[in-house]
Design a protein around this motif. Structure first.
Motif: not given
Length: 286
Positions: A40-57
């Motif tokens: 882990l380098v960093w972890r930060k909060p982020m604004k809400q965005h909407q996505f879909t995903a059909n590849r990977g896990y």
């Protein structure tokens, strides 16, 4: 002939179970090797965005647990609330993962951003998980313990961001400084912000936490013993808590600005900080 048919049925059933087993197991697989392959380098909060995903896990925060394929839930709209940067030791490069949650809050995890596709138009109202309301109610209770203080949106956001950034509790001061700077506080302001922290991994701290969870301590009694007794240091300029803690009282902060963040028992963000966690940021009023 009857025995032959019975044997074939048993063989078919066994083969069917054998073939089905990997499919079930693949829905959630643990791999310590995969987790150790990243840092882990960093972890930060982020604004809400909407996505879909059909590849990977989807994965857990350190990639140790792999959930089902994204293609199996490709119709799901994912809502972001945090992101992290991982160093991939074998590949000698970096990868950004987004923490996402389904609209109903039933599924969550980390997905490499390269697999996420933006949703062109909002498909649902802004998601407000149940834990947000619970934490807001508890934060108000904590703030009321400090008479004469004024709730400050900037300080509230700061400690809320710190909950996520300090999730691993490995880079306490670095995470605090990063949040202070990212949230727009000047160096002068940063050295005026006091932080009261309930996190305590000692034997005594664990005993207090267990008593609070069991309903043997009120919120005020718990916070007084586990946090107020440690004082209110300024993490931005201190390398550690004072050797001799200087306890603080609730009444000494009249006229100050206050921000509170808590972690409740129904939190769904896959946090490691544990429940209960309470951070109180205080800064002298102008």
């Amino acid at each position: 002939m009857k025995r032959f048919i019975q044997g074939m049925l048993a063989l078919s059933l066994g083969l069917g179970l054998w073939l089905a087993a990997p499919t079930t197991a693949s829905a959630k697989q643990y791999s310590a090797k995969r987790g150790n392959s990243v840092r882990l380098v960093w972890r930060k909060p982020m604004k809400q965005h909407q996505f879909t995903a059909n590849r990977g896990y989807r994965y857990s925060r350190h990639l140790t647990v792999r959930y089902e394929r994204n293609s199996s839930v490709s119709a799901t709209t994912w809502f972001t609330d945090a992101h992290e940067k991982l160093y991939q030791k074998n590949r000698h490069n970096y990868a950004i993962y987004y923490h996402v949650r389904s609209g109903n809050g039933m599924m969550q995890g980390w997905i490499w951003r390269g697999y996420l596709k933006p949703v062109p138009k909002p498909v649902a109202p802004k998601v407000t998980p149940a834990y947000v309301k619970t934490e807001a109610a508890q934060s108000k209770k904590v703030a009321k313990l400090f008479p004469g203080t004024k709730t400050d949106k900037r300080l509230t956001k700061l400690v809320q961001d710190f909950v996520v950034a300090n999730n691993d509790t490995e880079t306490y001061y670095q995470s605090w400084e990063a949040c202070v700077e990212d949230d727009g506080f000047s160096p002068k302001e940063a050295q005026r912000i006091h932080l009261i922290n309930s996190a305590d991994g000692s034997v005594e701290g664990d005993a207090l936490t267990d008593a609070y969870k069991a309903g043997k301590l009120t919120l005020k009694d718990y916070f007084s013993k586990i946090a107020m007794s440690k004082g209110a240091p300024i993490p931005y300029k201190e390398s550690g808590y004072p050797a001799q803690p200087a306890p603080v009282t609730y009444n000494q902060f009249k006229g100050w600005h206050i921000g509170v963040a808590t972690v409740s028992s129904n939190d769904t963000r896959d946090l490691e900080v544990g429940y209960p966690t309470i951070y109180v940021a205080l800064m002298p009023g102008k």
